[in-house]
Design an enzyme around this catalytic site. Structure first.
Site, PDB file in Angstrom:
ATOM      1  N   ARG A  63       0.830  -1.216   0.000  1.00 23.04           N
ATOM      2  CA  ARG A  63       0.000   0.000   0.000  1.00 23.04           C
ATOM      3  C   ARG A  63       0.860   1.260   0.000  1.00 23.04           C
ATOM      4  O   ARG A  63       0.445   2.294  -0.522  1.00 23.04           O
ATOM      5  CB  ARG A  63      -0.946  -0.017   1.202  1.00 23.04           C
ATOM      6  N   ILE A  89      -7.495   7.276  -1.110  1.00 20.62           N
ATOM      7  CA  ILE A  89      -7.307   5.822  -1.201  1.00 20.62           C
ATOM      8  C   ILE A  89      -8.116   5.275  -0.028  1.00 20.62           C
ATOM      9  O   ILE A  89      -8.043   5.803   1.083  1.00 20.62           O
ATOM     10  CB  ILE A  89      -5.811   5.438  -1.114  1.00 20.62           C
ATOM     11  N   SER A  90      -8.923   4.238  -0.265  1.00 16.85           N
ATOM     12  CA  SER A  90      -9.841   3.760   0.773  1.00 16.85           C
ATOM     13  C   SER A  90      -9.105   3.119   1.943  1.00 16.85           C
ATOM     14  O   SER A  90      -7.944   2.721   1.832  1.00 16.85           O
ATOM     15  CB  SER A  90     -10.814   2.736   0.182  1.00 16.85           C
ATOM     16  N   GLN A  91      -9.855   3.008   3.038  1.00 19.60           N
ATOM     17  CA  GLN A  91      -9.350   2.350   4.247  1.00 19.60           C
ATOM     18  C   GLN A  91      -9.095   0.865   3.925  1.00 19.60           C
ATOM     19  O   GLN A  91      -9.937   0.209   3.306  1.00 19.60           O
ATOM     20  CB  GLN A  91     -10.455   2.507   5.291  1.00 19.60           C
TER      21      GLN A  91
END
Ligand code: SAH
Length: 240
Positions: A63, A89-91
């Site tokens: 990530r 950017i998503s969790q």
């Protein structure tokens, strides 16, 4: 004594190799912590992600390569992060949960709407045959394409455009994942879902809490849908 040399040499080579690998990815330990504590475990009143293939994908994808350089230190906290242009950017937990709900199979062809950083596309690409991903903001789409190529995700194809209309040339899809919130489920996406296909999409008002929906197209093309959990996504915008 002589006979011990090969063993010793093997030990040095193997441990040396491990050391080099850790050096190559200084974030490996943090990533494992994230997968174990934030994603796999039942915590904060939510169910942990159990699908071993999804957990493996979350362990594999770096990530920190998908967040701005200045935020790398926060890449393995279970939080969304800004990626520029007002987008995020998503969790990680949500990425894992949405991926699990899609029930990806290794021969699947998947479509993502909202490439963003390319992280979700990368995670999904380790589980299916091919991912197509559409991003409406040209700069983000181009950056994500370059990043995915550099990192070797050869089975992800991206394009810049309005994902509301899907990507008909490559459909119908086994799985469709929408990573921006829509007030309704775009009919073109329902059309481009294969019988037996699954779609995961946040539905609800912009800048508020939405419901993550799972839509399944049955073998006879009838649609079954249910609400999974509350989420907060950036809005699905429309091209003018
Ligand atoms: N999946 C991304 C996060 C997505 S954030 C990741 O893993 O990083 C939502 C993204 O959807 C934003 O980049 C936004 O620009 C994009 N988006 C919004 N409306 C869109 C549309 N109509 N078509 C395609 N992309 C859209």
């Amino acid at each position: 004594m002589k006979r011990l040399w090969p063993l010793l040499a093997a030990y040095v080579l193997c441990s040396g190799h491990g050391f080099a690998e850790e050096n190559a990815d200084p974030h490996a330990v943090e990533r494992e912590r994230m997968v174990r504590q934030d994603i796999a475990s039942d915590a904060l009143g939510r169910a942990g992600i159990k699908d071993p293939a999804v957990l493996k994908a979350m362990s594999a994808v770096k990530r920190h390569e998908f967040v701005p350089a200045a935020l790398r230190g926060q890449a393995y906290a279970d939080r969304p992060l800004p990626i520029g242009h007002g987008q995020t950017i998503s969790q990680p937990y949500i990425v894992a949960a949405m991926t699990e709900m899609l029930k990806p199979e290794k021969d699947d062809v998947a479509l993502e709407i909202g490439t963003g950083s390319g992280y979700q596309a990368a995670v999904l690409s380790t589980l299916v045959k091919q991912v197509y991903s559409i991003e409406i903001m040209a700069e983000l789409g181009e950056q994500a394409a370059a990043r995915l190529k550099k990192l070797g995700y050869g089975n992800v194809e991206t394009r810049v455009g309005d994902g509301y209309f899907g990507w008909k040339e490559h459909g119908p899809f086994d799985a469709i994942i929408v990573t921006a919130a829509s007030t309704h489920i775009p009919p073109p996406l329902i059309e481009q879902l294969k019988p037996g296909g699954r779609m995961v999409i946040p539905v609800g008002p912009p800048f508020q809490v939405q419901q993550l929906m799972l839509l399944e197209k049955q073998a006879d093309s009838a649609i079954k849908q249910r609400s999974l959990m509350p989420v907060q996504f950036v809005p699905l915008t429309r091209s003018k």
